[in-house]
Design a protein around this motif. Structure first.
Motif, mmCIF file in Angstrom:
data_model
loop_
_atom_site.group_PDB
_atom_site.id
_atom_site.type_symbol
_atom_site.label_atom_id
_atom_site.label_comp_id
_atom_site.label_asym_id
_atom_site.label_seq_id
_atom_site.Cartn_x
_atom_site.Cartn_y
_atom_site.Cartn_z
ATOM 1 N N GLY A 70 -69.667 35.940 29.563
ATOM 2 C CA GLY A 70 -68.732 35.314 30.592
ATOM 3 C C GLY A 70 -69.454 34.094 30.969
ATOM 4 O O GLY A 70 -68.888 33.119 31.660
ATOM 5 N N VAL A 71 -70.672 33.673 30.582
ATOM 6 C CA VAL A 71 -71.396 32.638 30.790
ATOM 7 C C VAL A 71 -71.891 31.835 29.511
ATOM 8 O O VAL A 71 -72.440 32.096 28.798
ATOM 9 N N ALA A 72 -71.054 30.579 29.515
ATOM 10 C CA ALA A 72 -71.728 29.676 28.325
ATOM 11 C C ALA A 72 -71.587 28.259 28.530
ATOM 12 O O ALA A 72 -70.620 27.729 29.263
ATOM 13 N N TYR A 73 -72.409 27.485 27.955
ATOM 14 C CA TYR A 73 -72.307 25.935 27.985
ATOM 15 C C TYR A 73 -71.008 25.554 27.314
ATOM 16 O O TYR A 73 -70.802 25.894 26.038
ATOM 17 N N HIS A 74 -70.329 24.512 27.903
ATOM 18 C CA HIS A 74 -69.287 23.852 27.088
ATOM 19 C C HIS A 74 -69.496 22.391 27.195
ATOM 20 O O HIS A 74 -69.235 21.777 28.243
ATOM 21 N N PRO A 75 -70.156 21.679 26.283
ATOM 22 C CA PRO A 75 -70.623 20.404 26.277
ATOM 23 C C PRO A 75 -69.447 19.494 26.714
ATOM 24 O O PRO A 75 -69.761 18.581 27.666
ATOM 25 N N ARG A 76 -68.505 19.468 25.860
ATOM 26 C CA ARG A 76 -67.196 18.618 26.406
ATOM 27 C C ARG A 76 -66.679 18.553 27.706
ATOM 28 O O ARG A 76 -66.754 17.834 28.429
ATOM 29 N N GLN A 77 -66.534 19.917 28.209
ATOM 30 C CA GLN A 77 -66.307 20.119 29.434
ATOM 31 C C GLN A 77 -67.120 19.772 30.690
ATOM 32 O O GLN A 77 -67.008 19.213 31.628
ATOM 33 N N ALA A 78 -68.374 20.028 30.305
ATOM 34 C CA ALA A 78 -69.456 19.609 30.998
ATOM 35 C C ALA A 78 -69.577 18.410 31.402
ATOM 36 O O ALA A 78 -69.699 17.755 32.587
ATOM 37 N N GLY A 79 -69.255 17.236 30.179
ATOM 38 C CA GLY A 79 -69.266 16.055 30.573
ATOM 39 C C GLY A 79 -68.187 15.475 31.268
ATOM 40 O O GLY A 79 -68.385 14.787 32.468
ATOM 41 N N ARG A 80 -66.962 16.146 31.076
ATOM 42 C CA ARG A 80 -65.748 15.753 32.090
ATOM 43 C C ARG A 80 -65.957 16.178 33.520
ATOM 44 O O ARG A 80 -65.679 15.230 34.428
ATOM 45 N N ALA A 81 -66.622 17.313 33.619
ATOM 46 C CA ALA A 81 -66.805 17.817 34.938
ATOM 47 C C ALA A 81 -67.595 16.614 35.974
ATOM 48 O O ALA A 81 -67.393 16.218 36.939
ATOM 49 N N TRP A 82 -68.732 16.302 35.171
ATOM 50 C CA TRP A 82 -69.939 15.392 35.718
ATOM 51 C C TRP A 82 -69.126 14.171 36.072
ATOM 52 O O TRP A 82 -69.392 13.585 37.101
ATOM 53 N N ARG A 83 -68.296 13.716 35.018
ATOM 54 C CA ARG A 83 -67.505 12.267 35.394
ATOM 55 C C ARG A 83 -66.522 12.430 36.368
ATOM 56 O O ARG A 83 -66.406 11.529 37.453
ATOM 57 N N ASP A 84 -65.935 13.645 36.545
ATOM 58 C CA ASP A 84 -65.146 13.907 37.650
ATOM 59 C C ASP A 84 -65.682 13.933 39.181
ATOM 60 O O ASP A 84 -65.150 13.328 40.141
ATOM 61 N N VAL A 85 -67.067 14.401 39.168
ATOM 62 C CA VAL A 85 -67.806 14.412 40.434
ATOM 63 C C VAL A 85 -68.293 12.948 40.699
ATOM 64 O O VAL A 85 -67.911 12.614 41.817
ATOM 65 N N VAL A 86 -68.465 12.435 39.784
ATOM 66 C CA VAL A 86 -68.700 10.787 39.910
ATOM 67 C C VAL A 86 -67.692 10.221 40.565
ATOM 68 O O VAL A 86 -67.700 9.333 41.486
ATOM 69 N N GLY A 87 -66.472 10.473 39.716
ATOM 70 C CA GLY A 87 -65.317 9.566 40.467
ATOM 71 C C GLY A 87 -64.907 10.042 41.854
ATOM 72 O O GLY A 87 -64.474 9.052 42.611
ATOM 73 N N LEU A 88 -65.239 11.201 42.082
ATOM 74 C CA LEU A 88 -64.992 11.814 43.443
ATOM 75 C C LEU A 88 -65.782 11.037 44.451
ATOM 76 O O LEU A 88 -65.136 10.788 45.395
#
Length: 241
Positions: free
Chosen positions: A214-232
């Protein structure tokens, strides 16, 4: 991007000596601050780099500690430590407030313009700071859709953003629904982003030798989440001057 200065800061909290990572932007003027909370295992190099990246954008960023400088490589040991913490809102608030005091006391920080962003346990602490009525400009969490004591979400004084993986077994749909219900009942400005195909801790590169279901890295979504945090942060706490 601008040059940053970093240093380790030690401070007391939860009966321990915490070891945070402070990243300062170039220049000498005051800048908005970001309190950056870690996952249960503790502060990682990934979190330190995120703090540095935020400083490059002009923020004073403090990656705060929750484990007294320790890193829990064993998931069972980590859960044994953080599970009682997650069940104790006052303890989480104490840990968060101690770090918030350090960030506010930094001369480069504008003490009236601070955000709390956290991952996992650190995100739960960010939410508890909001429920305690702390003066924050925005709260952002990833993998932390924790709900609080009845009615206390009404004390949150800022927008709330949350991100979670669609396949996260630790934050399943029922938990998302409970979180959304709490936010609605409090009448908050809130958002919930579900990242398709992502599991728990999808934002953090996985250790190939420590496979946890249930724990795994997802590079594409990780990048999107970081961009969302920066945008926030750019929306709710823009760097000016």
């Amino acid at each position: 991007m601008t040059a940053v200065t970093t240093r380790t800061v030690a401070y007391p909290a939860d009966g321990l000596t915490m070891t945070g990572h402070l990243a300062l932007p170039s220049g000498s003027g005051r800048r908005p601050g970001v309190l950056l909370g870690p996952e249960g295992p503790g502060i990682s190099d990934v979190l330190r780099r995120r703090a540095d990246a935020l400083a490059e954008l002009g923020y004073v960023a403090l990656a705060f500690d929750i484990n007294g400088g320790r890193w829990f490589a064993d998931p069972r040991e980590m859960l044994a430590y953080v599970t009682p913490m997650l069940a104790d809102p006052d303890r989480m608030r104490g840990i968060g407030r101690a770090a918030l005091d350090v960030l506010r006391a930094e001369p480069r920080t504008d003490p009236d313009r601070i955000a709390a962003v956290g991952y996992g346990t650190g995100g739960a602490i960010a939410l508890e700071l909001g429920r305690a009525g702390e003066d924050l400009r925005v709260i952002g969490t990833v993998n932390a859709l924790t709900t609080g004591r009845p009615g206390e979400a009404a004390r949150i004084r800022c927008p709330v953003w949350a991100g979670v993986g669609s396949e996260d077994p630790i934050m399943p749909p029922a938990q998302r629904d409970a979180f959304a219900a709490e936010m609605r009942a409090a009448g908050l400005d809130w958002r919930l982003v579900v990242y398709g195909g992502a599991q728990h801790a999808f934002h953090h590169p996985s250790d190939p030798h420590a496979v946890v279901p249930g724990v795994a890295y997802h590079p594409r979504q990780a990048g999107r989440a970081w961009r969302d945090v920066v945008g926030l942060l750019d929306e709710c706490l823009p760097v000016t001057g």
